[in-house]
Design a protein around this motif. Sequence first.
Motif, PDB file in Angstrom:
ATOM      1  N   VAL A   1      81.972  83.671  18.196  1.00 46.28           N
ATOM      2  CA  VAL A   1      82.579  84.133  19.450  1.00 46.28           C
ATOM      3  C   VAL A   1      81.590  83.976  20.605  1.00 46.28           C
ATOM      4  CG1 VAL A   1      83.522  86.119  20.670  1.00 46.28           C
ATOM      5  CG2 VAL A   1      84.144  85.726  18.276  1.00 46.28           C
ATOM      6  N   ASP A   2      80.316  84.299  20.332  1.00 51.37           N
ATOM      7  CA  ASP A   2      79.295  84.187  21.375  1.00 51.37           C
ATOM      8  C   ASP A   2      79.097  82.747  21.813  1.00 51.37           C
ATOM      9  OD1 ASP A   2      78.889  86.890  21.360  1.00 51.37           O
ATOM     10  OD2 ASP A   2      77.221  86.815  19.947  1.00 51.37           O
ATOM     11  N   GLN A   3      79.202  81.826  20.858  1.00 53.83           N
ATOM     12  CA  GLN A   3      79.025  80.411  21.195  1.00 53.83           C
ATOM     13  C   GLN A   3      80.109  79.942  22.159  1.00 53.83           C
ATOM     14  OE1 GLN A   3      79.336  77.729  17.875  1.00 53.83           O
ATOM     15  NE2 GLN A   3      78.703  75.936  19.063  1.00 53.83           N
ATOM     16  N   LEU A   4      81.372  80.273  21.855  1.00 52.76           N
ATOM     17  CA  LEU A   4      82.460  79.854  22.741  1.00 52.76           C
ATOM     18  C   LEU A   4      82.388  80.606  24.072  1.00 52.76           C
ATOM     19  CD1 LEU A   4      84.909  78.015  22.964  1.00 52.76           C
ATOM     20  CD2 LEU A   4      86.319  79.870  22.086  1.00 52.76           C
ATOM     21  N   ARG A   5      81.939  81.872  24.024  1.00 58.79           N
ATOM     22  CA  ARG A   5      81.822  82.646  25.260  1.00 58.79           C
ATOM     23  C   ARG A   5      80.775  82.027  26.192  1.00 58.79           C
ATOM     24  NH1 ARG A   5      83.784  87.544  25.867  1.00 58.79           N
ATOM     25  NH2 ARG A   5      83.628  88.063  23.644  1.00 58.79           N
ATOM     26  N   THR A   6      79.705  81.496  25.594  1.00 56.02           N
ATOM     27  CA  THR A   6      78.675  80.834  26.402  1.00 56.02           C
ATOM     28  C   THR A   6      79.260  79.641  27.141  1.00 56.02           C
ATOM     29  OG1 THR A   6      76.928  81.522  24.884  1.00 56.02           O
ATOM     30  CG2 THR A   6      76.454  79.655  26.328  1.00 56.02           C
ATOM     31  N   TYR A   7      80.027  78.820  26.415  1.00 59.44           N
ATOM     32  CA  TYR A   7      80.678  77.677  27.057  1.00 59.44           C
ATOM     33  C   TYR A   7      81.664  78.151  28.132  1.00 59.44           C
ATOM     34  CZ  TYR A   7      78.841  74.425  23.535  1.00 59.44           C
ATOM     35  OH  TYR A   7      78.039  73.655  22.755  1.00 59.44           O
ATOM     36  N   ALA A   8      82.381  79.236  27.833  1.00 60.31           N
ATOM     37  CA  ALA A   8      83.370  79.753  28.788  1.00 60.31           C
ATOM     38  C   ALA A   8      82.694  80.194  30.082  1.00 60.31           C
ATOM     39  CB  ALA A   8      84.134  80.919  28.158  1.00 60.31           C
ATOM     40  N   ASN A   9      81.536  80.836  29.946  1.00 62.26           N
ATOM     41  CA  ASN A   9      80.805  81.287  31.139  1.00 62.26           C
ATOM     42  C   ASN A   9      80.294  80.110  31.958  1.00 62.26           C
ATOM     43  OD1 ASN A   9      81.219  83.980  30.482  1.00 62.26           O
ATOM     44  ND2 ASN A   9      79.300  84.148  29.337  1.00 62.26           N
ATOM     45  N   ILE A  10      79.798  79.086  31.275  1.00 63.97           N
ATOM     46  CA  ILE A  10      79.275  77.907  31.974  1.00 63.97           C
ATOM     47  C   ILE A  10      80.386  77.208  32.748  1.00 63.97           C
ATOM     48  CG2 ILE A  10      78.280  75.607  31.648  1.00 63.97           C
ATOM     49  CD1 ILE A  10      76.749  76.761  29.245  1.00 63.97           C
ATOM     50  N   LEU A  11      81.555  77.106  32.114  1.00 65.11           N
ATOM     51  CA  LEU A  11      82.677  76.396  32.728  1.00 65.11           C
ATOM     52  C   LEU A  11      83.532  77.304  33.609  1.00 65.11           C
ATOM     53  CD1 LEU A  11      83.789  74.340  29.574  1.00 65.11           C
ATOM     54  CD2 LEU A  11      82.541  73.471  31.561  1.00 65.11           C
ATOM     55  N   ASN A  12      83.168  78.601  33.649  1.00 62.40           N
ATOM     56  CA  ASN A  12      83.963  79.582  34.401  1.00 62.40           C
ATOM     57  C   ASN A  12      85.417  79.617  33.914  1.00 62.40           C
ATOM     58  OD1 ASN A  12      84.373  81.588  36.338  1.00 62.40           O
ATOM     59  ND2 ASN A  12      84.955  80.111  37.927  1.00 62.40           N
ATOM     60  N   VAL A  13      85.538  79.719  32.586  1.00 57.72           N
ATOM     61  CA  VAL A  13      86.845  79.717  31.923  1.00 57.72           C
ATOM     62  C   VAL A  13      87.046  81.071  31.228  1.00 57.72           C
ATOM     63  CG1 VAL A  13      88.149  78.722  30.007  1.00 57.72           C
ATOM     64  CG2 VAL A  13      86.908  77.231  31.579  1.00 57.72           C
ATOM     65  N   PRO A  14      88.195  81.753  31.428  1.00 57.53           N
ATOM     66  CA  PRO A  14      88.445  83.033  30.742  1.00 57.53           C
ATOM     67  C   PRO A  14      88.669  82.830  29.250  1.00 57.53           C
ATOM     68  CG  PRO A  14      90.404  82.339  31.924  1.00 57.53           C
ATOM     69  CD  PRO A  14      89.322  81.372  32.310  1.00 57.53           C
ATOM     70  N   MET A  15      88.268  83.836  28.463  1.00 58.44           N
ATOM     71  CA  MET A  15      88.397  83.728  27.010  1.00 58.44           C
ATOM     72  C   MET A  15      88.934  85.027  26.424  1.00 58.44           C
ATOM     73  SD  MET A  15      85.475  82.923  24.133  1.00 58.44           S
ATOM     74  CE  MET A  15      85.038  84.630  23.850  1.00 58.44           C
ATOM     75  N   GLU A  16      89.818  84.919  25.436  1.00 61.90           N
ATOM     76  CA  GLU A  16      90.365  86.064  24.720  1.00 61.90           C
ATOM     77  C   GLU A  16      90.058  85.932  23.231  1.00 61.90           C
ATOM     78  OE1 GLU A  16      91.920  88.754  26.022  1.00 61.90           O
ATOM     79  OE2 GLU A  16      91.515  87.923  28.025  1.00 61.90           O
ATOM     80  N   VAL A  17      89.790  87.070  22.598  1.00 65.68           N
ATOM     81  CA  VAL A  17      89.511  87.099  21.162  1.00 65.68           C
ATOM     82  C   VAL A  17      90.684  87.762  20.445  1.00 65.68           C
ATOM     83  CG1 VAL A  17      87.940  87.886  19.355  1.00 65.68           C
ATOM     84  CG2 VAL A  17      87.039  87.267  21.613  1.00 65.68           C
ATOM     85  N   VAL A  18      91.165  87.119  19.367  1.00 65.69           N
ATOM     86  CA  VAL A  18      92.257  87.696  18.578  1.00 65.69           C
ATOM     87  C   VAL A  18      91.795  87.841  17.126  1.00 65.69           C
ATOM     88  CG1 VAL A  18      94.042  86.730  20.059  1.00 65.69           C
ATOM     89  CG2 VAL A  18      93.287  85.430  18.085  1.00 65.69           C
ATOM     90  N   PHE A  19      92.252  88.918  16.493  1.00 64.03           N
ATOM     91  CA  PHE A  19      91.873  89.180  15.109  1.00 64.03           C
ATOM     92  C   PHE A  19      93.032  88.923  14.150  1.00 64.03           C
ATOM     93  CE2 PHE A  19      88.947  91.573  17.700  1.00 64.03           C
ATOM     94  CZ  PHE A  19      87.723  91.361  17.075  1.00 64.03           C
ATOM     95  N   SER A  20      94.236  88.862  14.685  1.00 64.57           N
ATOM     96  CA  SER A  20      95.409  88.605  13.847  1.00 64.57           C
ATOM     97  C   SER A  20      96.525  88.062  14.733  1.00 64.57           C
ATOM     98  CB  SER A  20      95.867  89.885  13.149  1.00 64.57           C
ATOM     99  OG  SER A  20      96.416  90.790  14.091  1.00 64.57           O
ATOM    100  N   GLN A  21      97.616  87.723  14.079  1.00 67.60           N
ATOM    101  CA  GLN A  21      98.776  87.208  14.807  1.00 67.60           C
ATOM    102  C   GLN A  21      99.324  88.246  15.781  1.00 67.60           C
ATOM    103  OE1 GLN A  21     102.002  86.106  12.252  1.00 67.60           O
ATOM    104  NE2 GLN A  21     103.024  84.858  13.784  1.00 67.60           N
ATOM    105  N   MET A  22      99.117  89.529  15.476  1.00 59.61           N
ATOM    106  CA  MET A  22      99.622  90.616  16.334  1.00 59.61           C
ATOM    107  C   MET A  22      98.955  90.599  17.713  1.00 59.61           C
ATOM    108  SD  MET A  22     101.767  92.249  14.315  1.00 59.61           S
ATOM    109  CE  MET A  22     101.909  93.892  15.008  1.00 59.61           C
ATOM    110  N   ASP A  23      97.731  90.039  17.785  1.00 63.47           N
ATOM    111  CA  ASP A  23      96.996  90.037  19.051  1.00 63.47           C
ATOM    112  C   ASP A  23      97.373  88.881  19.969  1.00 63.47           C
ATOM    113  OD1 ASP A  23      95.526  92.263  18.217  1.00 63.47           O
ATOM    114  OD2 ASP A  23      94.059  90.999  17.185  1.00 63.47           O
ATOM    115  N   LEU A  24      98.098  87.906  19.459  1.00 59.85           N
ATOM    116  CA  LEU A  24      98.379  86.703  20.245  1.00 59.85           C
ATOM    117  C   LEU A  24      99.195  86.972  21.510  1.00 59.85           C
ATOM    118  CD1 LEU A  24      99.031  84.043  17.462  1.00 59.85           C
ATOM    119  CD2 LEU A  24      97.154  84.086  19.107  1.00 59.85           C
ATOM    120  N   PRO A  25     100.272  87.782  21.458  1.00 62.11           N
ATOM    121  CA  PRO A  25     101.037  88.029  22.695  1.00 62.11           C
ATOM    122  C   PRO A  25     100.159  88.584  23.813  1.00 62.11           C
ATOM    123  CG  PRO A  25     102.280  88.772  20.799  1.00 62.11           C
ATOM    124  CD  PRO A  25     100.914  88.434  20.294  1.00 62.11           C
TER     125      PRO A  25
END
Length: 401
Positions: free
Chosen positions: A251-275
């Motif tokens: 998660v930290d690796q993708l978050r680093t890229y997201a910060n560099i590119l100024n892109v928002p990121m969401e973390v999901v733990f199951s299908q219930m979190d997708l909506p």
Amino acid sequence: MRVKRYVVNALPEAVSLIRSELGKDAVILNTKEIKVGGFMGMFSKKKMEVIAAIETNQANPPAQAQRAPNPQVDAAVEQILQSVQRTATAVMEPPPAPLIDEQEKKRNEREQFIIDEIRDLKEYMVTLSKKQSQSTELSEHLIALSDHLAEQEMDSQWIERLLNEILDKQTEEGTSYNKEQVWEQAFLLLEAWLQPYSGSGISDQVRVVHFVGPTGVGKTTTIAKLAAEQTIKQGKKVGFITSDTYRIAAVDQLRTYANILNVPMEVVFSQMDLPRAFKQLEERELIYMDTAGRNFRSELHVSEVNSLLQTSEPSETVLVLSMTGKTRDMAAVADHFCKYGVRKVLFTKLDETSVYGAIFNLIMNYELLPTYMASGQTVPDDIESFKVDSYIRQLLRSSVS
């Protein structure tokens, strides 16, 4: 009749010796497993005792006129001969049925079975003969091409088909190709086979792109490369979703890229979190979703990941495979994901290998649509769209040079 006993490790070895010493008309009378050597009954090795014979009035063909031994072919023939011999033995044994008409019926069925076996054996031998005669037609250039493609781990069925089509072209033109012509024909044929699968990049019509694949294939870095291309070069609003909560620091690796590119990121733990995640990213034009790398040789893990890919948004899934993986393992992963409708594939780490046959096998065997080829860690430069001609040049590179 000349009878000779052979003690060998396996039947194919005996068949080769019998053909070379007694000739092609020799027959095997008996085979059995024996133990040789050892000390006081211990440490002995298992061997095969084979008894073969030939009529003394039959000439033994000169060694130079005999077919070169082929253990695989001879083993296949020997299996069929043994089957016929077992069936013939069964025919000679009287059935226990009390009724004469039932005995006759069974005897006729077994005799017919033997006839069918012999007919199949004859047809099989004709096919093998054609293949062997065809192998003698291969020029040194065709043999070199075949060896190179085998080293590239291209499946034998495709190598054989390629050589056959080149041979057919030579026959039609009434000529024999030189080295350059052989590889030119190989290039043209491979290009024609792959052309229907070219131009299969990620569709502009989808909003959500899921990336799936085994651990360590470079999904996260690939997502960063594609996101950089879309944000910097295309000016699109991109968002990230990650469900890779199994791997440490993923998660930290993708978050680093997201910060560099100024892109928002969401973390999901199951299908219930997708909506919730899609709600947070509703203003994004394009969403890249990173999934957990698992042992995708297991269909159970594939089905678990597939449950996270269900969305009402226009979407597609891309299978990410590393060229440093084993060809057999990549095929197993592709086979499982194809069952769930995954048809697009992206290849990574091309800079870490010199073997490219697996790409061809996966495209042709599973009708996968190649999207991108990635190499190196530089974001966003080390990735490009799949191009048939560039790929074939890589596949044939050492041959053409």
